[in-house]
Design a protein around this motif. Structure first.
Motif, short mmCIF file in Angstrom:
data_model
loop_
_atom_site.label_atom_id
_atom_site.label_comp_id
_atom_site.label_asym_id
_atom_site.label_seq_id
_atom_site.Cartn_x
_atom_site.Cartn_y
_atom_site.Cartn_z
N CYS A 138 0.86 -1.21 0.00
CA CYS A 138 0.00 0.00 0.00
C CYS A 138 0.88 1.24 0.00
CB CYS A 138 -0.88 0.05 1.25
SG CYS A 138 -2.25 -1.10 1.25
N TYR A 139 1.89 1.23 0.86
CA TYR A 139 2.80 2.37 1.01
C TYR A 139 3.54 2.65 -0.30
CZ TYR A 139 6.24 5.45 3.14
OH TYR A 139 7.02 6.54 3.45
N SER A 185 2.62 1.72 -3.35
CA SER A 185 1.71 2.16 -4.42
C SER A 185 1.34 3.63 -4.25
CB SER A 185 0.46 1.28 -4.47
OG SER A 185 -0.32 1.50 -3.33
N VAL A 186 1.21 4.09 -3.02
CA VAL A 186 0.92 5.51 -2.79
C VAL A 186 2.14 6.36 -3.22
CG1 VAL A 186 0.55 7.28 -0.99
CG2 VAL A 186 -0.82 5.19 -0.99
N ILE A 232 4.31 5.63 -5.52
CA ILE A 232 4.35 5.66 -6.99
C ILE A 232 3.31 6.65 -7.51
CG2 ILE A 232 3.92 4.27 -9.07
CD1 ILE A 232 5.11 1.86 -7.50
N GLY A 233 2.10 6.60 -6.94
CA GLY A 233 1.02 7.51 -7.35
C GLY A 233 1.42 8.96 -7.15
N GLN A 234 2.03 9.25 -6.01
CA GLN A 234 2.46 10.63 -5.72
C GLN A 234 3.52 11.07 -6.72
OE1 GLN A 234 3.66 10.45 -1.62
NE2 GLN A 234 1.65 11.08 -0.88
N LYS A 248 1.85 11.75 -10.12
CA LYS A 248 0.87 12.83 -10.13
C LYS A 248 1.50 14.18 -9.79
CE LYS A 248 -3.79 13.43 -8.54
NZ LYS A 248 -4.74 12.93 -7.56
N MET A 249 2.39 14.17 -8.81
CA MET A 249 2.88 15.46 -8.33
C MET A 249 4.26 15.85 -8.85
SD MET A 249 1.45 15.95 -4.55
CE MET A 249 1.65 14.38 -3.75
N TYR A 255 -7.00 6.57 -1.98
CA TYR A 255 -5.84 6.71 -2.88
C TYR A 255 -5.82 8.09 -3.56
CZ TYR A 255 -2.18 5.18 -6.11
OH TYR A 255 -1.01 5.06 -6.80
N THR A 263 -2.63 10.69 -3.06
CA THR A 263 -1.71 11.05 -4.15
C THR A 263 -1.78 12.55 -4.48
OG1 THR A 263 -3.39 10.31 -5.70
CG2 THR A 263 -1.61 8.76 -5.21
#
Lengths: 209, 157
Positions: A16-17, A19-20, A22-24, A27-28, B21, B25
């Motif tokens: 979970c950690y 994947s978050v 990677i998402g950040q 996206k950011m 999520y 993000t």
């Protein structure tokens, strides 16, 4: 079996950690940085220790409130901050992009701030209209903008590109709504966070003196 | 009937997972601004909630989807929904100017009234799943570990 279940739980939490993270990252874009450009849309003291960047959409009611708060704040604390306004037209607002184009064209003629304040002050008047061109031309004339030059600017596709690029850069900084601010590089969203942030920054400035 | 329960469990899990999520993000200040809009808590508690709640939502969603720690996960999901229902309802009753509920970050926007209905439905669904837990958690990690436990017990006899 319980031990295996606990170990599996930790593995799931670790995933979970990751994947978050990677998402950040996607996206950011953590490498993105706020630059001190858009001088044409700035006001206040450029040598001030408080540098505030405001991202607005002209059809957003909260931006109207924030702008009126900032106008009063600048009046009460002259020279305390350096404010730069940036454009973040929201797709959900039908006049968001068009009004941003007018503001950018006003900036090109050095009349950004009076136009910006007037458009927000009269937001309830123009926001429900199906077409804002006539009323915005009226506002432009009111603040001394050359409307012939304005028309040429509005037709210029480079203005569209400039606004889109500004919005894309803002998204990389994690912005997804308006009004969003950067106070000395620190992200603040909405008027309450801005008020708290400004109070903190001003007291820190006084302590430093 | 079992697949229906499992699909329902997966759907609820997905809602929580996406909701958490999408907030995680983005900078936490975006969600903090949503919390401020509901005019219930401010200051340090609001900041803490803005940083913790999305993690609880996300992990609850993942655990529901995988069927891990089913009882605790269902309780956590139900209480979170109860909190959302109360906060949304007070916002609507007080006529707060909320254009969208802010529940899914910037992924998609739902009006507070619509989200209130969805949350009430979710609460009912979670309550229903809890009453049929053995069926709802078929094909789950809990089920897998439970079977392993039974198998180990048989072997030791």
């Amino acid at each position: 079996m319980l031990l295996r279940k606990i170990l599996s739980t930790f593995m799931v939490l670790a995933l979970c950690y990751v994947s978050v993270g990677i998402g950040q990252h996607y996206k950011m874009r953590p490498g993105s940085q706020l630059t001190r450009d858009t001088e044409a849309r700035a006001t206040g003291n450029p040598y001030s220790l408080i540098w505030l960047v405001e991202y607005v959409d002209y059809q957003c009611a909260s931006c109207r409130e924030a702008t009126s708060f900032l106008k009063a704040y600048l009046k009460e604390n002259p020279g305390a901050i350096y404010l730069q306004v940036r454009l973040f037209p929201l797709t959900g607002h039908p006049h968001g992009f068009r009004s941003a184009k007018y503001a950018e064209c006003a900036a090109k003629q050095g009349r950004f701030l009076p136009f910006h304040e007037l458009v927000f002050a009269r937001q309830p008047e123009w926001s429900p209209l199906p077409d804002i061109n006539a009323i915005f031309h009226q506002y432009a004339a009111e603040v001394g903008i050359d409307t012939a030059k304005l028309d040429i600017c509005l037709e210029d596709p480079a203005v569209d590109t400039f606004i889109n690029d500004e919005k894309a850069a803002a998204k990389k900084l994690g912005i997804d709504g308006t009004p969003t601010f950067f106070l000395n590089g620190k992200l603040l969203v909405g008027r309450r966070q801005l008020e708290e942030g400004l109070a903190e920054a001003l007291s820190a400035k006084k302590e430093n003196k | 009937m079992k697949p229906v329960f499992v699909i329902l469990r997966a759907l609820i899990g997905t809602v929580f997972m996406v909701s958490g999520y999408s907030k995680l993000t983005a900078p936490f200040q975006n969600f903090l601004s949503v919390i401020h809009n509901y005019d219930v808590i401010y200051g340090a508690p609001a900041t803490l909630l803005a940083q913790i709640l999305p993690w609880i939502e996300f992990v609850t969603g993942v655990f529901l989807l995988l069927g891990l720690w089913s009882r605790a996960t269902l309780v956590s999901a139900w209480f979170m929904n109860l909190m959302f229902v109360l906060v949304l309802a007070q916002g609507l009753l007080r006529g707060l100017p909320l254009a969208n509920c802010g529940c899914f970050g910037d992924s998609f926007h739902l009006k507070p009234a619509h989200m209130l209905v969805l949350d009430i439905l979710l609460m009912a669904a979670i309550f229903f799943l809890n009453s049929r837990r053995s069926e709802a958690f078929t094909w789950s990690m809990d089920d897998y570990f439970q079977e392993g436990k039974t198998h180990d017990a048989k072997k030791s006899r």
